[in-house]
Write a protein that holds these residues in place. Structure first.
Motif, short mmCIF file in Angstrom:
data_model
loop_
_atom_site.label_atom_id
_atom_site.label_comp_id
_atom_site.label_asym_id
_atom_site.label_seq_id
_atom_site.Cartn_x
_atom_site.Cartn_y
_atom_site.Cartn_z
N UNK A 108 76.10 74.06 76.77
CA UNK A 108 76.52 73.63 78.11
C UNK A 108 77.26 74.74 78.85
N UNK A 109 78.02 75.54 78.10
CA UNK A 109 78.71 76.68 78.73
C UNK A 109 77.69 77.71 79.20
N UNK A 110 76.65 77.91 78.40
CA UNK A 110 75.58 78.84 78.80
C UNK A 110 74.93 78.37 80.09
N UNK A 111 74.71 77.06 80.20
CA UNK A 111 74.12 76.51 81.43
C UNK A 111 75.06 76.66 82.62
N UNK A 112 76.35 76.59 82.36
CA UNK A 112 77.33 76.69 83.44
C UNK A 112 77.47 78.11 83.97
N UNK A 113 77.22 79.11 83.14
CA UNK A 113 77.43 80.50 83.55
C UNK A 113 76.68 80.89 84.83
N UNK A 114 75.39 80.58 84.96
CA UNK A 114 74.70 80.91 86.21
C UNK A 114 75.25 80.14 87.41
N UNK A 115 75.70 78.91 87.18
CA UNK A 115 76.27 78.10 88.27
C UNK A 115 77.56 78.76 88.78
N UNK A 116 78.35 79.29 87.87
CA UNK A 116 79.58 79.99 88.28
C UNK A 116 79.23 81.24 89.08
N UNK A 117 78.22 81.99 88.63
CA UNK A 117 77.79 83.19 89.36
C UNK A 117 77.32 82.81 90.78
N UNK A 118 76.62 81.69 90.88
CA UNK A 118 76.16 81.23 92.20
C UNK A 118 77.35 80.87 93.09
N UNK A 119 78.35 80.23 92.51
CA UNK A 119 79.55 79.88 93.29
C UNK A 119 80.24 81.15 93.81
N UNK A 120 80.39 82.13 92.94
CA UNK A 120 81.04 83.38 93.35
C UNK A 120 80.24 84.08 94.45
#
Length: 180
Positions: A37-49
């Protein structure tokens, strides 16, 4: 007394951050490099930034779930070793990209790939010099009510991610809107 869904430890200079320190909104993730789930979240965080440049501070703190992820603690240590050489975020990304390959030999290979001083990296890994920092992250997470990973806090308040990462993006957008 602190509410159990509030962040127990404020952002400090020792945290690994992306974005301006005085951004209107701060997102803190307690994460585990071996957690799917953390791996899935990593791209979402990059998109937010990318979506909110200059308006978002992102902080990553370690929360390895050692009972179910046998390599997570060592991966966190590898990230810290890389961070001591100015390459935390590059190692962070490599660890998630190679989540199924987090053994010691793989971690050393990633250090080489990043051009780290591998003698220093190997010595720091062997001496576990960043283990205390990781334990402090875990303790602050537990004190903040974190039980699993990823756990996100937006401006110091826990954000439930069981509703999906779109909800995280919506919550960040709402927090930024309220700062206008």
């Amino acid at each position: 007394m602190k509410h159990p869904s509030e962040l127990a430890l404020a952002v400090s200079p020792t945290d690994h951050t992306q974005g301006p320190l005085h951004a209107p909104v701060t997102v803190i993730e307690y994460g585990d490099y071996e957690c799917p789930n953390c791996k899935q979240a990593a791209p979402a965080v990059k998109m937010l930034l990318a979506r909110y440049p200059g308006r978002l501070l992102f902080v990553f703190r370690h929360f390895p779930l050692e009972d179910i992820h046998p390599h997570a603690l060592f991966a966190a240590e590898a990230a810290e070793c890389a961070g001591a050489q100015g390459r935390f975020w590059e190692m962070h990304d490599l660890l998630f990209e190679n989540q199924l390959h987090l053994s010691g030999s793989h971690l050393h290979e990633y250090a080489e790939r990043l051009g780290l001083d591998t003698v220093r990296f190997t010595a720091e890994m062997a001496d576990e010099i960043y283990r205390q920092r990781i334990r402090e992250h875990i303790a602050s997470g537990v004190k903040s009510g974190v039980r699993t990973s990823p756990a996100f806090f937006i401006d110091g308040r826990v954000h439930e991610t069981s509703f999906g990462l779109n909800a995280l993006q919506d919550a960040v957008a709402a927090a930024l809107h309220s700062r206008r």
